[in-house]
Each structure stands twice: as C-alpha cells, then as structure tokens.
Design a protein around this motif. Structure first.
Motif, PDB file in Angstrom:
ATOM      1  N   ARG A 147       0.833  -1.200   0.000  1.00 52.67           N
ATOM      2  CA  ARG A 147       0.000   0.000   0.000  1.00 52.67           C
ATOM      3  C   ARG A 147       0.871   1.255   0.000  1.00 52.67           C
ATOM      4  O   ARG A 147       0.591   2.215  -0.714  1.00 52.67           O
ATOM      5  CB  ARG A 147      -0.913  -0.052   1.238  1.00 52.67           C
ATOM      6  N   TRP A 205      -9.732  -6.773 -14.452  1.00 53.29           N
ATOM      7  CA  TRP A 205      -9.276  -6.795 -13.060  1.00 53.29           C
ATOM      8  C   TRP A 205      -8.812  -5.406 -12.611  1.00 53.29           C
ATOM      9  O   TRP A 205      -9.189  -4.931 -11.537  1.00 53.29           O
ATOM     10  CB  TRP A 205      -8.158  -7.818 -12.926  1.00 53.29           C
ATOM     11  N   PHE A 209     -10.635  -2.399  -9.746  1.00 49.01           N
ATOM     12  CA  PHE A 209     -10.041  -1.704  -8.607  1.00 49.01           C
ATOM     13  C   PHE A 209      -9.926  -0.198  -8.855  1.00 49.01           C
ATOM     14  O   PHE A 209      -9.923   0.580  -7.908  1.00 49.01           O
ATOM     15  CB  PHE A 209      -8.698  -2.337  -8.254  1.00 49.01           C
ATOM     16  N   ALA A 221      -3.309  -1.064  -7.614  1.00 46.78           N
ATOM     17  CA  ALA A 221      -4.108  -1.552  -6.485  1.00 46.78           C
ATOM     18  C   ALA A 221      -4.588  -2.968  -6.762  1.00 46.78           C
ATOM     19  O   ALA A 221      -4.704  -3.791  -5.843  1.00 46.78           O
ATOM     20  CB  ALA A 221      -5.293  -0.616  -6.232  1.00 46.78           C
ATOM     21  N   SER A 222      -4.861  -3.262  -8.018  1.00 52.38           N
ATOM     22  CA  SER A 222      -5.304  -4.612  -8.373  1.00 52.38           C
ATOM     23  C   SER A 222      -4.176  -5.621  -8.223  1.00 52.38           C
ATOM     24  O   SER A 222      -4.422  -6.811  -7.986  1.00 52.38           O
ATOM     25  CB  SER A 222      -5.833  -4.627  -9.810  1.00 52.38           C
ATOM     26  N   ALA A 225      -4.055  -6.582  -4.611  1.00 55.21           N
ATOM     27  CA  ALA A 225      -5.097  -7.583  -4.384  1.00 55.21           C
ATOM     28  C   ALA A 225      -4.651  -8.953  -4.888  1.00 55.21           C
ATOM     29  O   ALA A 225      -4.959  -9.982  -4.274  1.00 55.21           O
ATOM     30  CB  ALA A 225      -6.391  -7.153  -5.075  1.00 55.21           C
ATOM     31  N   VAL A 228      -2.581 -10.584  -2.332  1.00 54.93           N
ATOM     32  CA  VAL A 228      -3.422 -11.134  -1.266  1.00 54.93           C
ATOM     33  C   VAL A 228      -3.955 -12.508  -1.682  1.00 54.93           C
ATOM     34  O   VAL A 228      -3.986 -13.457  -0.879  1.00 54.93           O
ATOM     35  CB  VAL A 228      -4.584 -10.176  -0.938  1.00 54.93           C
ATOM     36  N   ILE A 229      -4.355 -12.634  -2.942  1.00 60.55           N
ATOM     37  CA  ILE A 229      -4.833 -13.923  -3.446  1.00 60.55           C
ATOM     38  C   ILE A 229      -3.718 -14.965  -3.397  1.00 60.55           C
ATOM     39  O   ILE A 229      -3.942 -16.123  -3.014  1.00 60.55           O
ATOM     40  CB  ILE A 229      -5.374 -13.766  -4.881  1.00 60.55           C
TER      41      ILE A 229
END
Length: 473
Positions: A147, A205, A209, A221-222, A225, A228-229
C-alpha cells in the motif's frame, strides 16, 4: 509435524530444497541486476536453472526437492526482509511521508522475522503458536508495504502503467481499449508499438479496482489484491499437504519478502495477477477440483499470452492424475472461460486486436540488454546490438521452444508425476524459454521464481488423497 514425512536422517543431512535455493538465487540476481544484462547475472541465473533441471530429471524424489525444515523457511524470510530493508529497489519514489512509512514498515517486518528462530527452542504447542503469530505478522506488514508503494511512487515512468491507466479510462468511458490510440512515452527510442498489449483479464481486473478507488486510476491496487490472493492460495495449498499453519504462512512470507517484489509492483508489471491465477489453480488441483482449476487457468490465459505454456503442462498432469474425463473438464473450463473473456473485445476488429496483443510481442526486435543467455551469446560473439541480434537470433532462438517441448515429453512419460513435479516443470519451461527469448527482463524471472517457491512448499513423494472421488468434481 502432521502431514507427510521424509526420512529423519535425510532431514538432518539436508537443510534446504533445491527449489527454495533457486527461488532465493533468482531473487538475489534480480535485486542486483533489476533484470538487465550483465555477464555474471546471466551465468548465475543459467547455473541455477541447469542445477534445478539436472536434479529434477535425475533424482526427482530426492529429499533435496522435498520439504525443507522450518529453519530454512525462516532463513529465507530473514534474508528477503533484510535485503528489502537495505534497499526497497524503488526508482521513482518521491520525498513524501509515505516513503518513510514504507521504510519503517519493512524494518518492522525484518525485526519480527529476526525473532522467528526463538520459536524453534520452545516446546509444542508454544513453538507452533509463536511461529504462527510471528509469520502472520510478517505477512501483514509486508502486505502493508504494498500500500505504501502506491503513494510513495505514484507515477512510474513506464509504458505498462501509462497504457494500462489509459486503457481503463477508455473502458470506463464505454470504448474498446484495443481500438484506441496510445502515446509513445519513450519518444521512438525503442522498437515499440504504443498500444495496450495485455489481454482482457488484466483490463477487467484493473478496471474493477480503479472503479472501487472512485477515480484514483492506479491500476497497481489490483496487483496488491493479486498478492493477497497468492497469500491465500499458498496457505490453502500448503495446508492441503501439511495440515499445519507454520509452513504455509512462512512460504507466503517468503513470497512477499522477495527483495525485488516492491520494484515489480512499482513498475506495474502484471505478472503478479498471472501468478495469482495459477496459484489458485494449484490449490484447486491439489483438491482435485478440476473445473475450478480450469477456470483459474483460463483466467491466466486471458491475462498474458505466454500463460498457455503453464496451461499445457498442467493439462498433462491432470490427464495423468485424473484421467481423460478430468482432463476434458479442466481443458473445457480453461478454454471456455478464456475465450469468453477475449472474444467480446476481439470481434469488432480482429486484425487490430491481434496486432496489439500478438504482433507487438512477436515482431519486436531482440534486446541486447535482456537478462538472457541469448544476449550473453550475442555479446560474446560481438553482435550484441539490436541489428546484430536480429540477424543472428534465429540460430539459437529455437532452443527455448525445444526445451519446453522436451519438458512436455518428460512430464508425459514420467510414472505417477506429482503436482510438485508439474509445477517445477512449468517453472523450468518458462526459465529456459526466457533464456532464449527476444526479450527477458525482471518481471519474467520473478514469475519463474514463483514456481520454484511453490515447488519448495510441496513434498516430492506424493500428493494428498482426493477428498472425494474425482468423478464427482
């Protein structure tokens, strides 16, 4: 520990699997090279690929390829966070508070990682509890660093970012991004077609986002994510084999601690989304969820063009592990989903779509600054210029596809191949393909390293039993 075990004497003798060493080695090469040519970088990278190839073909079930002790994983986390703390590798970071927050968060992750060896001297169940808390803390802190990157380096000078942002704007305005014009930010310095060269899964995708961000339009930002996946998929995959939390959490921490990973994010390279889709497919394949795995591979194939190599090798493993019906279900789901994503953007002008997504890659001139054996040969034989490589590339460009074909044959002929074997073969196929590709840079080999990390997480001996008969899935 629960789950699969290997011979205790062998575990004492060998401290780390070759795939984990390969992951660390590739990561360190990328940290110092940023994915650009250098004789020592190329030779080190090639040596690691040769070593892993020989070990995998010669002794695929050796404990060298099996599960490593926890200490090896802890060491990998500490090495990665230390290198990140020494240099985040960002090249467009601005003097803003977020940059300092980024550095402080990395230092916090390194501090927590350095405490991990303490857990090994504790008795169960405290050893597991402490290690889980520390590993989870490192994972969360390293996700927070992602981030901070978006604010510390908000406008990277790279066409991946500019073309993706513009494509999202076109799409949200109701236009087909593959039919629009794009600016050449490099002013003609490279053999380059200003375009949006990525496939629709990335467009959809990243748009999602950008829309969630209410106009921020930072497509990266995607990619956060997607990381995170990957974390979730690695934990799910690891628990399918080991029935524990420590090792999967450590593997996720090692992935996030890769010392070049923040640079990959800053540059907006989309291979992280590709890795996320394939990470999900590995988890689903371990569960024998053929349709779900096929959908994940279809998403990968609709993200970037060379995902088809992973899809082909995984299809072979599915056929060998689950039979013809499983292979048909897997292939049908993958092909159907990929086509469903691609065709709507292609039908209005197939020629222009193909030019943007295929010709812009296939017709590009070989780059002498590539991190590849092809570039090394060119410089060694004194034709290390774009023109010289264009003239002589055909003499050795065939080696990469030939290596991929050889790995396909070996995997097909191998008796009872494990999922881990298939994943190693995917990584080796990409590694050798990029070694002789026209262009090969940092994101390519970071993608290769991902497969080595996943392979290190899995045991070499056997796969877990399917929870239900494969025919039901």
């Amino acid at each position: 520990m629960n789950g699969f075990r290997v011979d205790s004497h062998a575990r004492r003798r060998y401290t780390a699997p070759v795939p984990l060493l390969a992951f660390l080695g590739v990561s360190i090469v990328l940290t110092f090279s940023h994915g650009h040519y250098g004789p020592s970088f190329v030779l080190a990278l090639t040596g690691m690929l040769v070593s892993l190839t020989v070990v995998e073909l010669w002794r695929p079930k050796s404990v060298l390829n099996g599960a490593s002790p926890l200490l090896a994983w802890i060491g990998a986390v500490i090495v990665g966070t230390f290198l990140l703390g020494s240099n985040s590798q960002l090249i467009y970071a601005q003097q803003v508070p977020e940059t300092k927050h980024l550095v402080n968060t990395i230092i916090a992750a390194l501090t927590v990682a350095a405490l991990m060896p303490i857990a090994l001297v504790l008795e169960k169940p405290w050893r597991s509890r402490v290690l889980i808390v520390l590993a989870a803390s490192v994972v969360l802190l390293l996700l927070v660093t992602r981030r901070h990157v978006l604010w510390a380096s908000p406008q990277p000078f790279i066409d991946v970012w500019t073309s993706s942002v513009q494509a999202v704007r076109y799409f949200l305005d109701g236009k087909n991004p593959y039919l629009q014009n794009y600016v050449d930010i490099y002013g003609g310095r490279y053999d380059y077609i200003p375009s949006f060269p990525y496939l629709p899964m990335w467009l959809l995708w990243s748009t999602l986002f950008a829309w969630i961000g209410k106009g921020a339009f930072d497509v990266r930002a995607s990619l956060v994510a997607a990381d995170v996946i990957i974390v979730g998929a690695l934990i799910g995959l690891g628990r399918a084999y080991w029935k524990e939390w420590e090792r999967p959490l450590l593997a996720a921490a090692v992935w996030l601690a890769c010392p070049i990973s923040l640079f990959i994010l800053e540059q907006s390279w989309i291979d992280t989304l590709l890795s996320a889709a394939l990470a999900l497919s590995f988890w689903f394949l371990a569960k024998r969820w053929w349709l779900a795995a096929g959908l994940a591979v279809g998403a990968a194939c609709a993200t970037k063009q060379y995902a088809i190599i992973a899809g082909g090798l995984l299809l072979i493993w599915v056929w060998r592990a689950g039979g013809k019906q499983a292979a048909l279900r897997f292939f049908g789901a993958a092909a159907g989903f990929a086509l469903a994503l691609v065709i709507p953007f292609m039908v209005s002008d197939p020629g222009r779509f193909t030019k943007f997504t295929l010709s812009s890659w296939a017709d590009a001139k070989p780059r002498p600054d590539s991190l590849s054996l092809a570039a090394f040969i060119a410089h060694s034989l004194d034709f290390g210029t774009p023109e010289g490589m264009q003239e002589h590339y055909a003499k050795f460009g065939w080696i990469g596809p030939a290596a991929v074909l050889a790995l396909v044959v070996v995997l097909w002929r191998r008796k009872n191949p494990t999922l881990r074997s298939a994943i190693v073969f995917v990584g080796l196929a990409y590694g050798w393909m990029f070694e002789f590709a026209r262009q090969a840079f940092c994101n390519y080999y970071h993608f290769v390293a991902f497969f080595f990390l996943v392979a290190a997480l899995l045991p070499a001996v056997k796969d877990p039993p399917a929870p239900v008969p494969a025919a039901v899935k």
